[in-house]
Design a protein around this motif. Structure first.
Motif, short mmCIF file in Angstrom:
data_model
loop_
_atom_site.label_atom_id
_atom_site.label_comp_id
_atom_site.label_asym_id
_atom_site.label_seq_id
_atom_site.Cartn_x
_atom_site.Cartn_y
_atom_site.Cartn_z
N GLN A 179 3.29 -6.56 -3.56
CA GLN A 179 1.92 -6.22 -3.90
C GLN A 179 1.55 -4.88 -3.28
OE1 GLN A 179 -0.84 -9.23 -2.67
NE2 GLN A 179 -2.53 -8.41 -3.87
N LEU A 180 1.08 -3.96 -4.12
CA LEU A 180 0.58 -2.67 -3.66
C LEU A 180 -0.94 -2.78 -3.57
CD1 LEU A 180 1.34 0.28 -2.95
CD2 LEU A 180 0.95 0.85 -5.35
N ILE A 181 -1.45 -2.66 -2.36
CA ILE A 181 -2.86 -2.93 -2.09
C ILE A 181 -3.59 -1.64 -1.71
CG2 ILE A 181 -4.48 -4.16 -0.57
CD1 ILE A 181 -2.24 -6.28 -0.20
N LEU A 182 -4.75 -1.44 -2.28
CA LEU A 182 -5.63 -0.33 -1.91
C LEU A 182 -6.56 -0.82 -0.81
CD1 LEU A 182 -6.47 2.61 -2.80
CD2 LEU A 182 -8.23 1.50 -4.19
N PHE A 183 -6.52 -0.17 0.36
CA PHE A 183 -7.33 -0.65 1.47
C PHE A 183 -8.31 0.41 1.96
CE2 PHE A 183 -3.78 1.39 3.67
CZ PHE A 183 -4.38 2.01 4.75
N ASP A 184 -9.33 -0.05 2.63
CA ASP A 184 -10.41 0.80 3.14
C ASP A 184 -9.94 1.55 4.39
OD1 ASP A 184 -12.82 1.91 3.94
OD2 ASP A 184 -13.66 0.03 4.66
N GLN A 185 -10.01 2.90 4.37
CA GLN A 185 -9.64 3.69 5.54
C GLN A 185 -10.85 4.08 6.40
OE1 GLN A 185 -5.50 6.02 4.34
NE2 GLN A 185 -7.39 7.21 4.30
N THR A 186 -12.05 3.84 5.90
CA THR A 186 -13.23 4.38 6.59
C THR A 186 -13.43 3.78 7.98
OG1 THR A 186 -14.68 2.74 5.53
CG2 THR A 186 -14.42 4.85 4.42
N GLU A 187 -13.03 2.53 8.18
CA GLU A 187 -13.28 1.88 9.46
C GLU A 187 -12.43 2.44 10.60
OE1 GLU A 187 -11.74 -2.16 10.13
OE2 GLU A 187 -11.08 -2.12 8.03
N TYR A 188 -11.46 3.29 10.27
CA TYR A 188 -10.58 3.84 11.30
C TYR A 188 -11.03 5.21 11.81
CZ TYR A 188 -7.99 0.01 9.37
OH TYR A 188 -7.65 -1.25 8.92
N GLY A 237 -6.48 3.96 1.44
CA GLY A 237 -5.05 4.17 1.49
C GLY A 237 -4.33 3.02 0.81
N TYR A 238 -3.00 3.07 0.79
CA TYR A 238 -2.20 2.03 0.17
C TYR A 238 -1.31 1.34 1.20
CZ TYR A 238 -3.40 4.40 -4.24
OH TYR A 238 -4.07 4.96 -5.28
N VAL A 239 -1.03 0.10 0.97
CA VAL A 239 -0.02 -0.61 1.75
C VAL A 239 0.77 -1.49 0.79
CG1 VAL A 239 -1.57 -2.54 2.36
CG2 VAL A 239 0.42 -2.03 3.80
N TYR A 240 2.09 -1.49 0.95
CA TYR A 240 2.94 -2.32 0.11
C TYR A 240 3.45 -3.51 0.91
CZ TYR A 240 6.50 -4.04 -2.97
OH TYR A 240 7.25 -4.86 -3.79
N ILE A 241 3.21 -4.72 0.39
CA ILE A 241 3.58 -5.96 1.07
C ILE A 241 4.58 -6.72 0.20
CG2 ILE A 241 2.76 -8.00 2.27
CD1 ILE A 241 1.39 -5.48 3.23
N ILE A 300 7.28 -3.65 5.47
CA ILE A 300 5.95 -3.32 4.96
C ILE A 300 5.82 -1.80 5.02
CG2 ILE A 300 3.48 -3.40 5.53
CD1 ILE A 300 3.89 -6.31 6.35
N ILE A 301 5.33 -1.19 3.94
CA ILE A 301 5.19 0.27 3.87
C ILE A 301 3.72 0.63 3.85
CG2 ILE A 301 5.90 2.38 2.74
CD1 ILE A 301 8.28 0.63 3.49
N LEU A 302 3.28 1.34 4.87
CA LEU A 302 1.90 1.82 4.98
C LEU A 302 1.84 3.26 4.47
CD1 LEU A 302 -1.02 1.27 6.09
CD2 LEU A 302 -0.20 2.27 8.25
N TYR A 303 0.95 3.51 3.51
CA TYR A 303 0.78 4.85 2.93
C TYR A 303 -0.63 5.36 3.23
CZ TYR A 303 4.77 3.54 -0.16
OH TYR A 303 5.98 3.14 -0.69
N PRO A 304 -0.88 5.92 4.41
CA PRO A 304 -2.20 6.52 4.65
C PRO A 304 -2.41 7.67 3.67
CG PRO A 304 -0.86 6.39 6.66
CD PRO A 304 0.04 6.11 5.53
N GLN A 305 -3.68 7.95 3.38
CA GLN A 305 -3.97 8.97 2.38
C GLN A 305 -4.85 10.09 2.94
OE1 GLN A 305 -2.83 8.69 -1.24
NE2 GLN A 305 -1.43 7.61 0.15
N ALA A 306 -4.33 11.31 2.87
CA ALA A 306 -5.12 12.49 3.19
C ALA A 306 -5.90 12.94 1.95
CB ALA A 306 -4.22 13.61 3.69
N LYS A 307 -6.85 13.83 2.15
CA LYS A 307 -7.70 14.28 1.04
C LYS A 307 -8.16 15.71 1.30
CE LYS A 307 -11.82 12.92 -1.60
NZ LYS A 307 -12.96 11.98 -1.69
#
Length: 328
Positions: free
Chosen positions: A205-214, A229-233, A279-286
């Motif tokens: 599962q590729l999940i879109l997660f909230d980065q704002t809380e960090y 960001g994305y995380v793959y589980i 598990i692959i964590l894909y943080p996202q820059a902008k």
């Protein structure tokens, strides 16, 4: 209806934005990145060497190469390897370590490091990447460093099944080179991994997660970070199997705002993850006014402390890492 929803999850469709979860993880953490993501992965590895046991760097130069200057970043650290003074970068590294701003460099000695530079790379030339090798040889046992300089690739993430022509630039910066960079990198770090076939899809599962809380002091965009960001589980990790965490940093122009989930979906990590409980964590820059191409901060646009533990992007990603471990 429940069966239909489950089917969508298993074929890897990305669900709506949610909160990053905590998982049953081993203590071993590794990182990788392409281009600006390579610089970021290197920064994170050096700063967090107590926790990070390996790094894979695709088309990036040595730690603190830009020395806080965008001009140096876009010239010496991309095109002019003869202008890179590795001894000076080592002095800065030691200064940070002495001040407790990064972990002791002695932690790096037994880490596993994979370094890749396409022989046709015209964006970050191979000579710059060889300066990264020189830097690591000062800290890491030479037998633990693997270098790949002979693939005729332009600037991009090399795969064995997806992307543009290997020796040409393309807008996604993912190159079909008949070379599985994600597998080769992760297998060097961990050893003994099962190799996916070139036709493998992914079943987790590729999940879109909230980065704002960090990010506590301002909106993520202030620091050149996306709100999600994305995380793959893999399915095994969802069911409680003990898994390992890998953090993959995209390159400039490869974040969610530019290409959606293309890097997270097609860079090749997920297929390896499925077979090997990763598990692959894909943080996202902008992008922002100081960073129009959505690069990671490796020259100081977000903070003078960008390369150490106090950097805003560094701290944000650390918090994401700790969340997956149930520590934040």
């Amino acid at each position: 209806m429940k069966g239909y929803v489950l089917l969508l999850a298993l074929v890897g469709l990305c669900h709506g934005q949610s909160r990053l979860g905590s998982y049953n993880l081993e203590g071993t953490i590794s990182v990788s990145g392409l281009s600006s993501g390579s610089y970021m992965a290197n920064q994170f590895h050096v700063a967090q060497s107590r926790k990070v046991i390996g790094a894979a760097l695709f088309a990036g130069g040595p730690y603190y190469c830009a020395s806080g200057s965008m001009l140096t970043a876009t010239n010496a650290c991309m095109k002019m390897p003869s202008s890179i003074n590795v001894s000076s970068l080592k002095s800065q590294t030691q200064s940070y370590a002495n001040s407790g701003l990064i972990d002791p460099v002695s932690n790096l000695a037994n880490d596993r490091v994979f370094i890749f530079s396409g022989s046709r790379d015209s964006v970050v030339v191979p000579g710059v990447v060889k300066k990264l090798e020189e830097y690591y040889l000062s800290y890491v046992n030479s037998g633990n460093i693997k270098t790949v300089y002979d693939v005729p690739a332009e600037h991009g993430m090399p795969t064995d099944s997806y992307g543009g022509t290997c020796g040409a630039t393309n807008t996604n910066y993912i190159n079909n080179c008949n070379y599985n960079g994600a597998y080769e990198a992760l297998n060097h770090i961990y050893g003994g991994l099962s190799r996916p076939s070139s036709s493998s899809g992914f079943t987790g599962q590729l999940i879109l997660f909230d980065q704002t809380e960090y990010f506590k002091l301002a909106a993520p965009s202030t620091y050149g970070m996306d709100t999600a960001g994305y995380v793959y589980i893999p399915s095994s990790c969802q069911s409680g199997t003990r898994c390992r965490l890998h953090i993959a940093f995209h390159g400039c122009l490869q974040g969610r705002e530019k290409v959606g989930d293309r890097f997270a979906r097609y860079a090749g990590y997920n297929q390896v993850a499925d077979l090997n409980n990763l598990i692959i964590l894909y943080p996202q820059a902008k992008s922002n006014m100081s960073n129009p191409n959505g690069c990671w901060d490796w020259w100081g646009f977000s903070s003078y402390a960008y390369a150490n533990k106090n950097g805003y992007q560094m701290t944000g990603v650390e918090r994401m890492m700790l969340r997956t471990q149930g520590q934040y």
